[in-house]
Write a protein that holds these residues in place. Structure first.
Motif, PDB file in Angstrom:
ATOM      1  N   ARG A   1      -9.221   6.277   0.081  1.00 16.51           N
ATOM      2  CA  ARG A   1      -7.890   6.395   0.724  1.00 16.51           C
ATOM      3  C   ARG A   1      -7.875   5.515   2.126  1.00 16.51           C
ATOM      4  O   ARG A   1      -9.077   5.325   2.561  1.00 16.51           O
ATOM      5  CB  ARG A   1      -7.690   7.852   1.307  1.00 16.51           C
ATOM      6  CG  ARG A   1      -6.782   8.768   0.406  1.00 16.51           C
ATOM      7  CD  ARG A   1      -5.542   9.171   0.628  1.00 16.51           C
ATOM      8  NE  ARG A   1      -4.869   8.596   1.716  1.00 16.51           N
ATOM      9  CZ  ARG A   1      -4.148   9.478   2.609  1.00 16.51           C
ATOM     10  NH1 ARG A   1      -4.201  10.709   2.547  1.00 16.51           N
ATOM     11  NH2 ARG A   1      -3.332   8.940   3.544  1.00 16.51           N
ATOM     12  N   GLY A   2      -6.957   5.026   2.415  1.00 18.20           N
ATOM     13  CA  GLY A   2      -6.983   4.178   3.900  1.00 18.20           C
ATOM     14  C   GLY A   2      -6.005   2.937   3.623  1.00 18.20           C
ATOM     15  O   GLY A   2      -6.164   2.391   2.593  1.00 18.20           O
ATOM     16  N   ALA A  15      -6.877  -0.318   1.062  1.00 14.22           N
ATOM     17  CA  ALA A  15      -5.933  -0.516   0.251  1.00 14.22           C
ATOM     18  C   ALA A  15      -5.174  -2.016   0.515  1.00 14.22           C
ATOM     19  O   ALA A  15      -5.024  -2.751  -0.704  1.00 14.22           O
ATOM     20  CB  ALA A  15      -4.713   0.538   0.405  1.00 14.22           C
ATOM     21  N   ASP A  65      -2.885   5.096  -3.609  1.00 16.21           N
ATOM     22  CA  ASP A  65      -4.039   5.912  -3.398  1.00 16.21           C
ATOM     23  C   ASP A  65      -3.815   7.158  -4.159  1.00 16.21           C
ATOM     24  O   ASP A  65      -4.026   8.399  -3.197  1.00 16.21           O
ATOM     25  CB  ASP A  65      -4.344   5.949  -1.995  1.00 16.21           C
ATOM     26  CG  ASP A  65      -5.100   4.842  -1.625  1.00 16.21           C
ATOM     27  OD1 ASP A  65      -5.296   3.897  -2.370  1.00 16.21           O
ATOM     28  OD2 ASP A  65      -5.425   4.333  -0.171  1.00 16.21           O
ATOM     29  N   VAL A 104      -0.594  -0.990  -4.527  1.00 13.82           N
ATOM     30  CA  VAL A 104      -1.951  -0.171  -4.422  1.00 13.82           C
ATOM     31  C   VAL A 104      -1.840   1.291  -3.978  1.00 13.82           C
ATOM     32  O   VAL A 104      -1.528   1.639  -2.706  1.00 13.82           O
ATOM     33  CB  VAL A 104      -3.036  -1.032  -3.568  1.00 13.82           C
ATOM     34  CG1 VAL A 104      -4.179  -0.305  -3.482  1.00 13.82           C
ATOM     35  CG2 VAL A 104      -3.052  -2.011  -3.842  1.00 13.82           C
ATOM     36  N   CYS A 141       5.716   0.323   3.046  1.00 13.37           N
ATOM     37  CA  CYS A 141       6.520   0.387   1.832  1.00 13.37           C
ATOM     38  C   CYS A 141       7.667   1.696   2.188  1.00 13.37           C
ATOM     39  O   CYS A 141       8.003   2.556   1.488  1.00 13.37           O
ATOM     40  CB  CYS A 141       5.711   1.289   0.860  1.00 13.37           C
ATOM     41  SG  CYS A 141       6.277   1.203  -0.763  1.00 13.37           S
ATOM     42  N   PRO A 190       0.844  -1.138   0.106  1.00 16.86           N
ATOM     43  CA  PRO A 190      -0.056  -0.032   0.090  1.00 16.86           C
ATOM     44  C   PRO A 190       0.831   1.425   0.021  1.00 16.86           C
ATOM     45  O   PRO A 190       1.759   1.043   0.839  1.00 16.86           O
ATOM     46  CB  PRO A 190      -0.660  -0.134   1.411  1.00 16.86           C
ATOM     47  CG  PRO A 190       0.042  -0.885   2.306  1.00 16.86           C
ATOM     48  CD  PRO A 190       0.930  -1.851   1.440  1.00 16.86           C
ATOM     49  N   THR A 191       0.564   2.242  -0.977  1.00 17.93           N
ATOM     50  CA  THR A 191       1.472   3.412  -0.907  1.00 17.93           C
ATOM     51  C   THR A 191       0.612   4.909  -0.990  1.00 17.93           C
ATOM     52  O   THR A 191      -0.309   4.973  -1.638  1.00 17.93           O
ATOM     53  CB  THR A 191       2.505   3.333  -2.236  1.00 17.93           C
ATOM     54  OG1 THR A 191       1.576   3.363  -3.378  1.00 17.93           O
ATOM     55  CG2 THR A 191       3.273   2.366  -2.255  1.00 17.93           C
ATOM     56  N   GLN A 214       7.895  10.873   3.971  1.00 15.13           N
ATOM     57  CA  GLN A 214       7.307  11.294   5.480  1.00 15.13           C
ATOM     58  C   GLN A 214       6.200  10.058   5.975  1.00 15.13           C
ATOM     59  O   GLN A 214       5.441   9.560   5.207  1.00 15.13           O
ATOM     60  CB  GLN A 214       6.389  12.480   5.171  1.00 15.13           C
ATOM     61  CG  GLN A 214       7.296  13.818   4.790  1.00 15.13           C
ATOM     62  CD  GLN A 214       8.095  14.411   5.888  1.00 15.13           C
ATOM     63  OE1 GLN A 214       7.408  14.507   6.841  1.00 15.13           O
ATOM     64  NE2 GLN A 214       9.223  14.664   5.499  1.00 15.13           N
ATOM     65  N   SER A 215       6.300   9.991   7.315  1.00 17.46           N
ATOM     66  CA  SER A 215       5.124   9.089   7.846  1.00 17.46           C
ATOM     67  C   SER A 215       4.045   9.728   7.640  1.00 17.46           C
ATOM     68  O   SER A 215       3.659  11.300   7.679  1.00 17.46           O
ATOM     69  CB  SER A 215       5.415   9.215   9.439  1.00 17.46           C
ATOM     70  OG  SER A 215       4.713   8.582  10.023  1.00 17.46           O
ATOM     71  N   ARG A 249      12.422   4.906   9.183  1.00 17.02           N
ATOM     72  CA  ARG A 249      12.380   5.356   7.669  1.00 17.02           C
ATOM     73  C   ARG A 249      13.127   6.275   7.530  1.00 17.02           C
ATOM     74  O   ARG A 249      13.365   7.253   8.280  1.00 17.02           O
ATOM     75  CB  ARG A 249      10.424   5.780   7.701  1.00 17.02           C
ATOM     76  CG  ARG A 249      10.327   6.659   6.370  1.00 17.02           C
ATOM     77  CD  ARG A 249       9.114   7.577   6.619  1.00 17.02           C
ATOM     78  NE  ARG A 249       7.750   7.016   6.516  1.00 17.02           N
ATOM     79  CZ  ARG A 249       7.314   6.868   5.339  1.00 17.02           C
ATOM     80  NH1 ARG A 249       8.063   7.198   4.213  1.00 17.02           N
ATOM     81  NH2 ARG A 249       6.436   6.439   5.047  1.00 17.02           N
TER      82      ARG A 249
HETATM   83  N1  LIG Z   1      -2.776   3.242  -0.234  1.00 13.97           N
HETATM   84  C1  LIG Z   1      -2.546   3.798   1.043  1.00 13.97           C
HETATM   85  N2  LIG Z   1      -1.290   3.528   1.706  1.00 13.97           N
HETATM   86  C2  LIG Z   1      -1.245   4.189   2.833  1.00 13.97           C
HETATM   87  C3  LIG Z   1      -2.265   5.111   3.109  1.00 13.97           C
HETATM   88  N3  LIG Z   1      -1.800   5.569   4.313  1.00 13.97           N
HETATM   89  C4  LIG Z   1      -0.392   5.061   4.623  1.00 13.97           C
HETATM   90  N4  LIG Z   1      -0.033   4.283   3.552  1.00 13.97           N
HETATM   91  C5  LIG Z   1       1.117   3.361   3.409  1.00 13.97           C
HETATM   92  O1  LIG Z   1       1.057   2.398   4.703  1.00 13.97           O
HETATM   93  C6  LIG Z   1       2.478   2.414   4.835  1.00 13.97           C
HETATM   94  C7  LIG Z   1       2.803   2.766   6.215  1.00 13.97           C
HETATM   95  O2  LIG Z   1       2.579   4.091   6.455  1.00 13.97           O
HETATM   96  P1  LIG Z   1       3.546   4.885   7.368  1.00 13.97           P
HETATM   97  O3  LIG Z   1       3.475   6.366   6.767  1.00 13.97           O
HETATM   98  O4  LIG Z   1       4.870   4.524   7.116  1.00 13.97           O
HETATM   99  O5  LIG Z   1       3.011   5.076   8.721  1.00 13.97           O
HETATM  100  P2  LIG Z   1       3.576   4.735  10.106  1.00 13.97           P
HETATM  101  O6  LIG Z   1       4.666   3.482   9.835  1.00 13.97           O
HETATM  102  O7  LIG Z   1       2.445   4.621  11.063  1.00 13.97           O
HETATM  103  O8  LIG Z   1       4.443   6.044  10.364  1.00 13.97           O
HETATM  104  C8  LIG Z   1       3.350   3.054   4.007  1.00 13.97           C
HETATM  105  O9  LIG Z   1       3.622   2.023   3.063  1.00 13.97           O
HETATM  106  C9  LIG Z   1       2.248   3.830   3.384  1.00 13.97           C
HETATM  107  O10 LIG Z   1       2.665   4.640   2.240  1.00 13.97           O
HETATM  108  C10 LIG Z   1      -3.143   5.167   2.492  1.00 13.97           C
HETATM  109  O11 LIG Z   1      -4.236   5.997   2.753  1.00 13.97           O
HETATM  110  N5  LIG Z   1      -3.475   4.817   1.401  1.00 13.97           N
END
Ligand SMILES: Nc1nc2c(ncn2[C@@H]2O[C@H](COP(=O)(O)OP(=O)(O)O)[C@@H](O)[C@H]2O)c(=O)[nH]1
Ligand SMILES: [Mg+2]
Length: 247
Positions: A72-73, A77, A38, A36, A99, A8-9, A216-217, A212
């Motif tokens: 989104r989500g 995803a 968004d 996938v 990702c 999911p990206t 950005q998170s 990471r």
């Molecule tokens: N497809 C999709 N991917 C998401 C969404 N929100 C976060 N991601 C992906 O989920 C993963 C974790 O998100 P990240 O920003 O690293 O969150 P954290 O690990 O909680 O800080 C990453 O691969 C993001 O790109 C979203 O709304 N849709």
């Protein structure tokens, strides 16, 4: 066994090339990576299209892009990717992970091994068993994760140490019966608990969650955000516990 990794990206332009290449280089046999996305406003989709042109010339490995324009989500995803992996590409095993390079792609073969050997239906990467660690998150996030896992172990069983892992491989027989529910990380608690209750065998392997370094998170980092997220996770544990009492 045909393995498909769902990624999911959302705005992961800086990580996508390295992650896809590492995944394909680390796995033997034919496999594919399904992204996938968004509607990222950075160049994520463009990079995936270039990767797919490069990799789809060979029959061994494939890269495919799904772009969701209106949804989104994280959870939806992942579920969308799982559905496409099974229905369109005939995957036998689906893996999924973040990702942002925080979950090492070189650990995926270890995640797959117990399913390929027939000794597990689901394998999760675990930060909280011997050999695992979380060096990505600060004190607040680690405390939240440990507290949630403590609650989950207390109410849902201590046979799983990292209920919020998110680094998962599952046989498609599981994924055809259990669908992901929830917004964010709580989907993993729900998925693991319901799979367990359906008799599927879950195995944990240790992994080290690393910070990471690019991009950005998407989750908030202040105390308020952590408390909101924590409440959702604890609520999920409680709902699962109660639902089992009334059966
Ligand atoms: N497809 C999709 N991917 C998401 C969404 N929100 C976060 N991601 C992906 O989920 C993963 C974790 O998100 P990240 O920003 O690293 O969150 P954290 O690990 O909680 O800080 C990453 O691969 C993001 O790109 C979203 O709304 N849709
Ligand atoms: Mg992350």
């Amino acid at each position: 066994m045909f393995v498909c990794t769902v990624l999911p990206t959302y705005n992961e332009e800086a990580n996508i090339d390295l992650l896809v290449e590492s995944l394909l280089n680390n796995q033997k046999g034919s496999n594919m990576v399904l992204i996938v996305d968004d509607n990222s406003y950075d160049g994520t989709a463009e990079k995936v299209r270039n990767l797919s042109i490069r990799y789809n010339r060979t029959n061994e490995n494939k890269v495919a892009l799904i772009q969701r324009r209106n949804d989104r989500g994280l959870t939806t995803a992942i579920q969308y990717g799982i559905d496409v992996a099974i229905r369109r590409y005939g995957a036998n095993i689906v893996t999924w992970m973040d990702c942002d390079m925080s979950m090492p792609p070189e650990d995926v073969p270890e995640l797959l091994a117990p399913i390929l050997e027939g000794s597990a239906d689901i394998v999760i990467g675990s930060r909280w068993i011997s050999g695992g660690a979380d060096i990505a998150h600060g004190f607040m996030a680690q405390t939240l994760s440990k507290t949630i896992n403590y609650w989950a172990q207390l109410f849902l069983g201590n046979d799983i140490s990292d209920y919020t892992s998110g680094f998962v491989a599952a046989h498609t027989k599981v994924l055809k019966t259990i669908r992901m529910q929830g917004d964010y990380g709580e989907y993993c608690i729900d998925f693991l608990c319901r799979s367990k209750r359906n008799g599927y065998k879950i195995v944990e392997i240790p992994y080290v969650c690393v910070p990471r370094t690019k991009g950005q998170s998407k989750t908030g980092l202040n105390l308020y955000d952590y408390l909101i997220r924590g409440r959702k996770y604890i609520g999920t544990v409680w709902r699962l516990f109660i639902s089992n009492q009334s059966v």
